[in-house]
Design an enzyme around this catalytic site. Structure first.
Site, PDB file in Angstrom:
ATOM      1  N   ASN A  22       0.851  -1.189   0.000  1.00 59.58           N
ATOM      2  CA  ASN A  22       0.000   0.000   0.000  1.00 59.58           C
ATOM      3  C   ASN A  22       0.891   1.246   0.000  1.00 59.58           C
ATOM      4  OD1 ASN A  22      -1.383   2.299   1.070  1.00 59.58           O
ATOM      5  ND2 ASN A  22      -3.085   0.957   1.578  1.00 59.58           N
ATOM      6  N   ASP A  67      -0.101   4.496  -0.229  1.00 62.81           N
ATOM      7  CA  ASP A  67      -0.832   5.739   0.082  1.00 62.81           C
ATOM      8  C   ASP A  67       0.058   6.786   0.753  1.00 62.81           C
ATOM      9  OD1 ASP A  67      -3.166   4.654  -0.847  1.00 62.81           O
ATOM     10  OD2 ASP A  67      -3.934   4.105   1.129  1.00 62.81           O
ATOM     11  N   HIS A  68       0.954   6.313   1.640  1.00 62.19           N
ATOM     12  CA  HIS A  68       1.700   7.293   2.438  1.00 62.19           C
ATOM     13  C   HIS A  68       2.808   8.004   1.667  1.00 62.19           C
ATOM     14  CE1 HIS A  68      -0.881   6.666   5.653  1.00 62.19           C
ATOM     15  NE2 HIS A  68      -0.431   5.489   6.012  1.00 62.19           N
ATOM     16  N   ARG A  74       3.747  18.817   1.461  1.00 63.74           N
ATOM     17  CA  ARG A  74       4.449  19.956   0.853  1.00 63.74           C
ATOM     18  C   ARG A  74       3.670  20.604  -0.296  1.00 63.74           C
ATOM     19  NH1 ARG A  74       9.771  22.029   1.207  1.00 63.74           N
ATOM     20  NH2 ARG A  74       9.917  22.246   3.445  1.00 63.74           N
ATOM     21  N   HIS A  83      -5.641   3.535  -1.849  1.00 68.59           N
ATOM     22  CA  HIS A  83      -6.967   3.826  -1.297  1.00 68.59           C
ATOM     23  C   HIS A  83      -7.390   5.211  -1.770  1.00 68.59           C
ATOM     24  CE1 HIS A  83      -9.552   3.829   2.680  1.00 68.59           C
ATOM     25  NE2 HIS A  83     -10.264   4.171   1.613  1.00 68.59           N
ATOM     26  N   ARG A 122      -9.628   7.714  -1.005  1.00 65.27           N
ATOM     27  CA  ARG A 122     -10.569   8.083   0.064  1.00 65.27           C
ATOM     28  C   ARG A 122     -11.529   9.162  -0.400  1.00 65.27           C
ATOM     29  NH1 ARG A 122     -10.483   7.413   5.548  1.00 65.27           N
ATOM     30  NH2 ARG A 122      -9.101   5.762   6.241  1.00 65.27           N
ATOM     31  N   ARG A 130      -7.409  12.368   1.128  1.00 63.40           N
ATOM     32  CA  ARG A 130      -6.340  12.861   2.013  1.00 63.40           C
ATOM     33  C   ARG A 130      -4.946  12.439   1.564  1.00 63.40           C
ATOM     34  NH1 ARG A 130      -7.443   9.385   7.439  1.00 63.40           N
ATOM     35  NH2 ARG A 130      -9.458  10.374   7.221  1.00 63.40           N
ATOM     36  N   GLU A 151      -8.556   0.171  -2.710  1.00 67.31           N
ATOM     37  CA  GLU A 151      -9.461   0.242  -1.566  1.00 67.31           C
ATOM     38  C   GLU A 151     -10.399   1.415  -1.763  1.00 67.31           C
ATOM     39  OE1 GLU A 151      -7.151   0.705   1.933  1.00 67.31           O
ATOM     40  OE2 GLU A 151      -5.843  -0.950   1.433  1.00 67.31           O
ATOM     41  N   THR A 170      -8.133   3.082   8.585  1.00 66.37           N
ATOM     42  CA  THR A 170      -9.364   2.293   8.566  1.00 66.37           C
ATOM     43  C   THR A 170      -9.548   1.522   9.882  1.00 66.37           C
ATOM     44  OG1 THR A 170      -8.788   1.948   6.257  1.00 66.37           O
ATOM     45  CG2 THR A 170     -10.711   0.765   7.083  1.00 66.37           C
ATOM     46  N   GLU A 210     -10.717  -9.627   2.865  1.00 70.93           N
ATOM     47  CA  GLU A 210      -9.454  -9.273   3.500  1.00 70.93           C
ATOM     48  C   GLU A 210      -9.730  -9.172   4.992  1.00 70.93           C
ATOM     49  OE1 GLU A 210      -7.061  -6.164   1.766  1.00 70.93           O
ATOM     50  OE2 GLU A 210      -6.092  -5.767   3.693  1.00 70.93           O
ATOM     51  N   HIS A 225      -3.476  -4.723   7.631  1.00 66.02           N
ATOM     52  CA  HIS A 225      -3.586  -3.612   8.570  1.00 66.02           C
ATOM     53  C   HIS A 225      -2.675  -3.802   9.774  1.00 66.02           C
ATOM     54  CE1 HIS A 225      -5.091   0.000  10.368  1.00 66.02           C
ATOM     55  NE2 HIS A 225      -5.692   0.241   9.209  1.00 66.02           N
ATOM     56  N   GLY A 237       1.220  -1.480   4.271  1.00 63.04           N
ATOM     57  CA  GLY A 237       1.544  -0.127   3.841  1.00 63.04           C
ATOM     58  C   GLY A 237       2.454   0.609   4.784  1.00 63.04           C
TER      59      GLY A 237
END
Ligand code: PXP
Length: 259
Positions: free
Chosen positions: A6, A8-9, A17, A42, A44, A48, A69, A100, A150, A212, A234
């Site tokens: 994952n 996302d981060h 930034r 994901h 969202r 975000r 996701e 989540t 999952e 998760h 992730g």
């Protein structure tokens, strides 16, 4: 065991930034070279981290299957259907949550999930449901025609962390005043739930992923559950990547400065 990473981060960091780097797209080649079998993102409702442009670009350019996701929100499902990832994993979404929390309630949200899965299938997109290790949730997932579930390993990961770290530093107030012996018991209960849930899901011919809160330390326990064939990880991978990459990043700047 397949690994879905994952990413996302990477977008979370970029958004801090509000510029173009780090670009999540650049992770795809590295994931493949490192042996990951899937990329997970994901989209969202509050965008975000990943935005629509990221999602479109990643799906268009990924050498790996993309597991997306998303919530069961109709607008989001329509976007997913137009983007056509390999699979959609339906998750619960709350605006105020950090990540989540808890699995999707397939019983309470039966109608919305049914509609979402029907739309996904019409667009040749596999459906997976992110649920707690609960028999009724698994049976309902099968009834709703999902190909995959999952299993949410968040509770297991939180107890594992509370058991193996300085409890005052963990954000999980839930386990703050519980002694180690009780935590060990709680961990065993959660692991048994994950094991029994996996067995039932396999009997029902569902594919089984888990994810998760998994990291280098706690993943060993999950790997013992043979029915689980895929992990989506992730935060811990992206967090570790900062440190494994920091040395080279600093060295490169020093080289430029010193000529
Ligand atoms: N699987 C699902 C369905 C998730 O929602 C998440 C978090 O976005 C993950 C896996 C990855 O969790 P983590 O970032 O804690 O590894």
């Amino acid at each position: 065991m397949k690994l879905g990473v994952n990413i996302d981060h990477i977008a979370t960091l970029r958004n801090a930034r509000k510029i173009n780097e780090p670009n999540p797209l650049m992770a795809l080649e590295i994931l493949k070279q490192a042996g990951a079998e899937q990329v997970t993102i994901h989209l969202r409702e509050d965008r975000r981290h990943m935005n629509d442009f990221d999602a479109e670009n990643i799906i268009k350019n990924s050498f790996l299957p993309v597991n997306m996701e998303c919530s069961v929100n109709e607008e989001i499902i329509d976007i997913i259907c137009s983007l056509k990832p390999h699979r959609a994993t339906l998750v619960p979404e709350k605006r105020e949550e950090v990540t989540t929390e808890g699995g999707l309630d397939t019983i309470k949200n039966e109608k919305r999930i049914k509609n979402a899965i029907e739309k996904l299938h019409k667009n040749d997109i596999e459906a997976s449901l992110f649920i707690d290790p609960d028999f009724e949730q698994i049976k309902k997932s099968k009834e709703l025609n999902a190909e995959m579930i999952e299993l949410h390993t968040g509770k297991f990961a939180n107890i594992f962390l509370a058991l193996n770290s300085n409890i005052n530093q963990t954000p999980f107030k839930l386990y703050e005043n519980i002694d180690k012996k009780t935590l060990k018991k709680e961990l065993e209960i959660e692991l048994n739930l994950l094991k029994d849930a996996s067995k039932l899901a396999k009997d029902l011919e569902l594919e089984i992923a888990a994810g998760h809160g998994l990291n280098y330390q706690n993943v060993e326990e999950i790997l013992k559950i043979k029915e689980i064939t895929e992990l989506n990880i992730g935060h811990s991978i992206i967090a570790n990547a900062l440190f494994t990459g920091l040395f080279e990043a600093v060295k490169k700047m020093k080289k430029i400065i010193n000529g």
